[in-house]
Design a protein around this motif. Sequence first.
Motif, PDB file in Angstrom:
ATOM      1  N   VAL A 134      49.435  86.811 -38.942  1.00 36.51           N
ATOM      2  CA  VAL A 134      48.973  87.581 -40.103  1.00 36.51           C
ATOM      3  C   VAL A 134      49.553  88.985 -39.973  1.00 36.51           C
ATOM      4  CG1 VAL A 134      46.985  88.510 -41.356  1.00 36.51           C
ATOM      5  CG2 VAL A 134      46.834  86.247 -40.250  1.00 36.51           C
ATOM      6  N   LEU A 135      50.251  89.430 -41.008  1.00 35.44           N
ATOM      7  CA  LEU A 135      50.859  90.757 -41.022  1.00 35.44           C
ATOM      8  C   LEU A 135      50.045  91.661 -41.950  1.00 35.44           C
ATOM      9  CD1 LEU A 135      54.604  89.651 -41.467  1.00 35.44           C
ATOM     10  CD2 LEU A 135      53.293  89.898 -39.343  1.00 35.44           C
ATOM     11  N   LEU A 136      49.462  92.710 -41.393  1.00 38.40           N
ATOM     12  CA  LEU A 136      48.643  93.643 -42.170  1.00 38.40           C
ATOM     13  C   LEU A 136      49.373  94.981 -42.302  1.00 38.40           C
ATOM     14  CD1 LEU A 136      45.157  93.003 -40.489  1.00 38.40           C
ATOM     15  CD2 LEU A 136      46.072  91.948 -42.568  1.00 38.40           C
ATOM     16  N   ALA A 137      49.708  95.367 -43.524  1.00 37.35           N
ATOM     17  CA  ALA A 137      50.427  96.625 -43.779  1.00 37.35           C
ATOM     18  C   ALA A 137      51.701  96.690 -42.955  1.00 37.35           C
ATOM     19  CB  ALA A 137      49.527  97.834 -43.479  1.00 37.35           C
ATOM     20  N   SER A 138      52.348  95.554 -42.834  1.00 40.34           N
ATOM     21  CA  SER A 138      53.570  95.474 -42.034  1.00 40.34           C
ATOM     22  C   SER A 138      54.783  95.897 -42.854  1.00 40.34           C
ATOM     23  CB  SER A 138      53.769  94.044 -41.542  1.00 40.34           C
ATOM     24  OG  SER A 138      54.989  93.924 -40.833  1.00 40.34           O
ATOM     25  N   THR A 139      55.827  96.289 -42.141  1.00 43.83           N
ATOM     26  CA  THR A 139      57.078  96.644 -42.806  1.00 43.83           C
ATOM     27  C   THR A 139      58.014  95.438 -42.836  1.00 43.83           C
ATOM     28  OG1 THR A 139      58.117  97.397 -40.760  1.00 43.83           O
ATOM     29  CG2 THR A 139      56.870  99.016 -42.017  1.00 43.83           C
ATOM     30  N   GLY A 140      58.909  95.455 -43.807  1.00 42.50           N
ATOM     31  CA  GLY A 140      59.895  94.385 -43.921  1.00 42.50           C
ATOM     32  C   GLY A 140      61.296  94.948 -44.041  1.00 42.50           C
TER      33      GLY A 140
ATOM     34  N   SER B 286      50.063 104.680 -48.651  1.00 47.89           N
ATOM     35  CA  SER B 286      51.008 105.795 -48.742  1.00 47.89           C
ATOM     36  C   SER B 286      51.946 105.858 -47.534  1.00 47.89           C
ATOM     37  CB  SER B 286      50.246 107.130 -48.857  1.00 47.89           C
ATOM     38  OG  SER B 286      49.446 107.355 -47.705  1.00 47.89           O
ATOM     39  N   GLN B 287      51.687 105.045 -46.525  1.00 49.64           N
ATOM     40  CA  GLN B 287      52.522 105.040 -45.327  1.00 49.64           C
ATOM     41  C   GLN B 287      53.564 103.931 -45.356  1.00 49.64           C
ATOM     42  OE1 GLN B 287      48.656 105.870 -42.673  1.00 49.64           O
ATOM     43  NE2 GLN B 287      50.503 105.816 -41.448  1.00 49.64           N
ATOM     44  N   VAL B 288      53.156 102.767 -45.854  1.00 50.94           N
ATOM     45  CA  VAL B 288      54.062 101.618 -45.947  1.00 50.94           C
ATOM     46  C   VAL B 288      53.994 101.087 -47.375  1.00 50.94           C
ATOM     47  CG1 VAL B 288      54.548  99.275 -45.126  1.00 50.94           C
ATOM     48  CG2 VAL B 288      53.779 101.031 -43.508  1.00 50.94           C
TER      49      VAL B 288
ATOM     50  N   ASN C 110      44.238 101.055 -49.091  1.00 53.86           N
ATOM     51  CA  ASN C 110      45.189 101.943 -48.420  1.00 53.86           C
ATOM     52  C   ASN C 110      45.795 101.267 -47.189  1.00 53.86           C
ATOM     53  OD1 ASN C 110      43.222 102.141 -46.379  1.00 53.86           O
ATOM     54  ND2 ASN C 110      42.447 104.101 -47.113  1.00 53.86           N
ATOM     55  N   HIS C 111      46.399 102.064 -46.334  1.00 50.08           N
ATOM     56  CA  HIS C 111      47.092 101.530 -45.155  1.00 50.08           C
ATOM     57  C   HIS C 111      46.137 100.834 -44.189  1.00 50.08           C
ATOM     58  CE1 HIS C 111      50.426 101.225 -42.371  1.00 50.08           C
ATOM     59  NE2 HIS C 111      49.733 101.822 -41.418  1.00 50.08           N
TER      60      HIS C 111
END
Length: 464
Positions: free
Chosen positions: A274-280, A395-397, A427-428
Amino acid sequence: MKTIVAFVIAFIISIVNAFSQDISGDWSGETKRGDKLITFIFKIKQENAEYSTTIDVPTFRISGIKPSITTFTNGKLIIDGSNVGMNYIGVFNTKAQQFEGTYKEGGIEMVLNLKKGAVKIVDSKRPQEPVKPYPYYEEEVIFKNTEANIALAGTLTLPNKNGKFPVVILISGSGPQDRDESFMGHKPFLVLSDYLTRKGIGVLRFDDRGHGESTGDFGTATTEDFSKDVLSAIAYLKTRNDIDIKNIGLIGHSEGGIIAPLAANNSNDIAFIVLLASTGISGTELSVMQSKTLRQFPVKDEVGYEKNTRKAIAIVTSNKSEAEIKNELTKHYNDFLRPILTSLNVPEKNINAFINSQLKTSLKPWSRYFLQYNPADEIEKLQIPVLSLNGSKDSQVNATINQEGIRKALIKGGNKNYKILELENLNHFFQECKTGKMDEYRKIEQTFSPIALQEISNWIFKRI
């Protein structure tokens, strides 16, 4: 004459005693950042003539920060926490019986005086935080990363003391984090683990290396190193009889979301992630985006600012020696950042502190690795079920851009067992919010959106 000599001797003795005293124990103080009063507790220990310090910041409900070096010489206390992005220098005032000094973190500098003794803090729990006794089994555990020669301390919660259960490992975001991922007065991993365990899913969460009760050096570690800590957690779970080893999953938040696929691709024992607020997207592209969206000062030429940011990243990620990179980067920051900050009437002292902070951060092994790492490369290799959740007001990712990168990677790799969902008004940290900005986190009473919690548990139960 005899009286004067006696006085001088007494004075010298008092100074020597003050400077050679054992400063072991708790030292506490308060400082202001804007309108916010921040309390610090420095827990200093002496072993074999060497000092070590652990810092708690009860205002933010953060504990277990471990600076790398503590020295006390001639009445001067220096706490070098470059490994965790801070430092403190204080001089002991014998009359006031306190250290008077300055605490620095990033580009922030605050006057902080420390007196002997701890302060009593009333821990105001957030509404979602569980209260003991819990209706499930909880165990404090320690497992080792033998390759790094470190011990990682954590908490394992299981639905019951007897039985065999599916389990998830929680992986925290960037910066030294405790097992609850404490931030801004919240404990999201505590809330998440409680929720999942009550639903029937075991959870292992642990302090980052060099933080809390875990050993090791956080400041010299990279994202890849953290993934090996996760592999050690997997190996530990496989030794237990109460774990369903066919149903071990990973849940990574923020940087934890790019650590998770790296760990999963180096293990045959992960059933889902599970990816939470992850970057791609790559670390370089994310850093360029954040340098503009999270920047705390205006610039007249955004195109030029981005160009110079990319140049700084190119310097950091070059194959030159560390000394060459430092010299080149110092010159670039002085040519690039100093004029901008000077035009905004920022004091010279603050500009120097900001540039020095940027230099220290940029030269860390973590930064050099992160800037060259593209999580999409690892996500593409995943052939296990994947859930990706991002908040629309993060606002971060940025949810749209990063989830598009995750989606493309999964499609390119031929993975058809995935779900990508952007959750409205979160939010993040998956709090229901108004603006999504970082200064709003603390003001929100909610720690973790019930909608996000339900999405996570429902998806996992369909996979186990």
